[in-house]
Write an enzyme that holds these catalytic residues in place. Structure first.
Site, mmCIF file in Angstrom:
data_model
loop_
_atom_site.group_PDB
_atom_site.id
_atom_site.type_symbol
_atom_site.label_atom_id
_atom_site.label_comp_id
_atom_site.label_asym_id
_atom_site.label_seq_id
_atom_site.Cartn_x
_atom_site.Cartn_y
_atom_site.Cartn_z
ATOM 1 N N HIS A 1 -61.502 -52.241 44.953
ATOM 2 C CA HIS A 1 -60.800 -51.181 45.613
ATOM 3 C C HIS A 1 -59.235 -51.482 45.745
ATOM 4 O O HIS A 1 -58.187 -50.782 45.482
ATOM 5 C CB HIS A 1 -61.440 -50.842 46.968
ATOM 6 C CG HIS A 1 -60.644 -49.916 48.101
ATOM 7 N ND1 HIS A 1 -60.639 -48.732 47.686
ATOM 8 C CD2 HIS A 1 -60.090 -50.106 49.104
ATOM 9 C CE1 HIS A 1 -59.792 -48.085 48.619
ATOM 10 N NE2 HIS A 1 -59.672 -49.016 49.636
ATOM 11 N N HIS B 1 -59.053 -55.441 53.915
ATOM 12 C CA HIS B 1 -57.933 -55.209 52.888
ATOM 13 C C HIS B 1 -56.829 -54.761 53.619
ATOM 14 O O HIS B 1 -56.378 -54.335 54.684
ATOM 15 C CB HIS B 1 -58.580 -54.178 51.853
ATOM 16 C CG HIS B 1 -58.743 -52.918 52.018
ATOM 17 N ND1 HIS B 1 -59.839 -52.531 52.863
ATOM 18 C CD2 HIS B 1 -58.207 -51.654 51.926
ATOM 19 C CE1 HIS B 1 -59.726 -51.310 53.061
ATOM 20 N NE2 HIS B 1 -58.808 -50.809 52.273
ATOM 21 N N ASP C 1 -63.844 -51.114 52.401
ATOM 22 C CA ASP C 1 -63.809 -49.973 51.607
ATOM 23 C C ASP C 1 -64.482 -50.407 50.046
ATOM 24 O O ASP C 1 -64.114 -49.834 49.096
ATOM 25 C CB ASP C 1 -62.359 -49.211 51.318
ATOM 26 C CG ASP C 1 -61.997 -48.682 52.462
ATOM 27 O OD1 ASP C 1 -62.791 -48.610 53.346
ATOM 28 O OD2 ASP C 1 -60.826 -48.178 52.651
ATOM 29 N N HIS D 1 -65.636 -46.414 56.114
ATOM 30 C CA HIS D 1 -65.388 -44.830 56.218
ATOM 31 C C HIS D 1 -66.778 -44.078 56.152
ATOM 32 O O HIS D 1 -67.800 -44.647 55.478
ATOM 33 C CB HIS D 1 -64.670 -44.255 55.121
ATOM 34 C CG HIS D 1 -63.137 -44.519 55.066
ATOM 35 N ND1 HIS D 1 -62.383 -43.840 55.825
ATOM 36 C CD2 HIS D 1 -62.699 -45.700 54.473
ATOM 37 C CE1 HIS D 1 -61.145 -44.552 55.466
ATOM 38 N NE2 HIS D 1 -61.311 -45.566 54.889
ATOM 39 N N ASP E 1 -54.847 -47.655 57.191
ATOM 40 C CA ASP E 1 -55.836 -47.079 57.936
ATOM 41 C C ASP E 1 -56.601 -48.189 58.374
ATOM 42 O O ASP E 1 -57.520 -47.962 59.134
ATOM 43 C CB ASP E 1 -56.403 -45.994 57.272
ATOM 44 C CG ASP E 1 -57.082 -46.275 55.964
ATOM 45 O OD1 ASP E 1 -56.664 -47.059 55.201
ATOM 46 O OD2 ASP E 1 -58.387 -45.932 55.965
ATOM 47 N N HIS E 2 -56.658 -49.452 57.865
ATOM 48 C CA HIS E 2 -57.338 -50.690 58.344
ATOM 49 C C HIS E 2 -56.689 -51.591 59.324
ATOM 50 O O HIS E 2 -57.049 -52.463 59.739
ATOM 51 C CB HIS E 2 -58.336 -51.167 57.244
ATOM 52 C CG HIS E 2 -59.028 -50.241 56.442
ATOM 53 N ND1 HIS E 2 -60.600 -50.569 56.674
ATOM 54 C CD2 HIS E 2 -58.860 -49.114 55.676
ATOM 55 C CE1 HIS E 2 -61.069 -49.498 55.854
ATOM 56 N NE2 HIS E 2 -60.167 -48.684 55.216
ATOM 57 N N HIS F 1 -54.852 -51.625 53.274
ATOM 58 C CA HIS F 1 -54.277 -50.277 53.600
ATOM 59 C C HIS F 1 -54.274 -50.026 55.070
ATOM 60 O O HIS F 1 -54.936 -50.557 55.969
ATOM 61 C CB HIS F 1 -55.651 -49.682 53.158
ATOM 62 C CG HIS F 1 -55.610 -49.261 51.535
ATOM 63 N ND1 HIS F 1 -56.814 -48.891 50.761
ATOM 64 C CD2 HIS F 1 -54.603 -49.571 50.430
ATOM 65 C CE1 HIS F 1 -56.590 -49.017 49.421
ATOM 66 N NE2 HIS F 1 -55.239 -49.329 49.421
HETATM 67 ZN ZN LIG Z 1 -58.755 -48.590 51.416
#
Ligand SMILES: [Zn+2]
Length: 253
Positions: A113, A54, A130, A169, A58-59, A56
């Site tokens: 998500h 996805h 996530d 995570h 942090d990915h 985001h």
């Molecule tokens: Zn995420």
């Protein structure tokens, strides 16, 4: 196919996938390029695919840093994330085939998500981003409870029990604390908490089988989970309403 778990940032996981016959590699969700590049160099593999679960940050944060070293690598994401993942080269949809080297996998679209959340299934390994965590699930940032519930129950849960789930995570300890609160009469949760401590806190990958026993978000039919949800206003015979109430509780936990 060999899979390396690469812990990064505070609690993120990236995953390196190695195709031994072709010496080609892929990464799922590149958070920090440095540790990924170091491993690729040590193993003498070239990176040919970046699989994003996805959009985001942090990915996806270090996609550009990887592309500077491996400019030919394709960047795969859901078609609706193409504008948000600038380097995307390969938009995909539910059911599409993806691959690198001589390895082939399948895309599962699992919105909830985010709208464009996808999972990648390679053999018995499912990379879930996530959407699902150890004993938990992702927050509903873009989708609603019905969508997320369907992603978990209709797309992930029906896979074979031994399917390994590689998530984004490390939240498992806190999720199990929450699971105990939701379903205090489930001995499997206590058992898993003990096993997690023995494993030193790293709990990826998990399995479908273990999640079905301990993850409250896959257990909306269990009496303990239902009772807790009903005490928060859910309708006992409506699994989406049970799911939504538990998700709401977790947001405040
Ligand atoms: Zn995420």
């Amino acid at each position: 196919m060999k899979i390396d778990v690469v812990p990064c940032s505070v609690d993120n996981y990236s995953y390196l996938l190695f195709c031994k016959t072709s010496q080609k590699a892929a990464v799922v969700d590149p958070t920090e390029a440095q540790s990924l590049l170091k491993k690729l160099e040590a193993e003498k593999y070239s990176l040919t695919a970046i699989f994003c679960t996805h959009h985001h940050h942090d990915h996806t944060g270090d996609i550009d840093a990887l592309l500077r070293v491996f400019p030919e690598a394709e960047v795969v994401c859901h078609r609706t994330d193409v504008g948000r993942i600038k380097a995307a080269t390969t938009p995909v949809e539910d059911g599409d085939e993806v691959g690198f080297g001589e390895q082939f996998g399948k895309v599962l679209h699992t919105p909830g998500h985010t709208h464009g959340s996808i999972c990648y299934l390679f053999g018995d390994a499912l990379f879930v981003g996530d959407t699902l965590f150890g004993a938990g699930c992702g927050r509903l940032f873009e989708g609603d409870a019905a969508q997320m519930y369907s992603s978990l129950m209709d797309k992930i849960a029906p896979l074979p029990e031994a399917t390994m789930l590689y998530f984004g995570h490390e939240y498992t300890r806190k999720n199990l604390e929450f699971a105990t609160l939701v379903e205090s009469d489930n001995p499997e949760i206590e058992k898993r908490r003990g096993e997690l401590e023995l494993a030193g806190g790293v709990s990826t990958p998990t399995t479908i089988s273990l999640e079905k026993k301990t993850n409250p978000f896959l257990r909306t039919g269990a009496p303990g989970v239902k009772n807790t949800a009903v005490s928060k206003g859910a309708f006992a015979d409506d699994p989406v309403s049970v799911f939504a109430a538990i998700r709401q509780m977790r947001n405040q936990f």
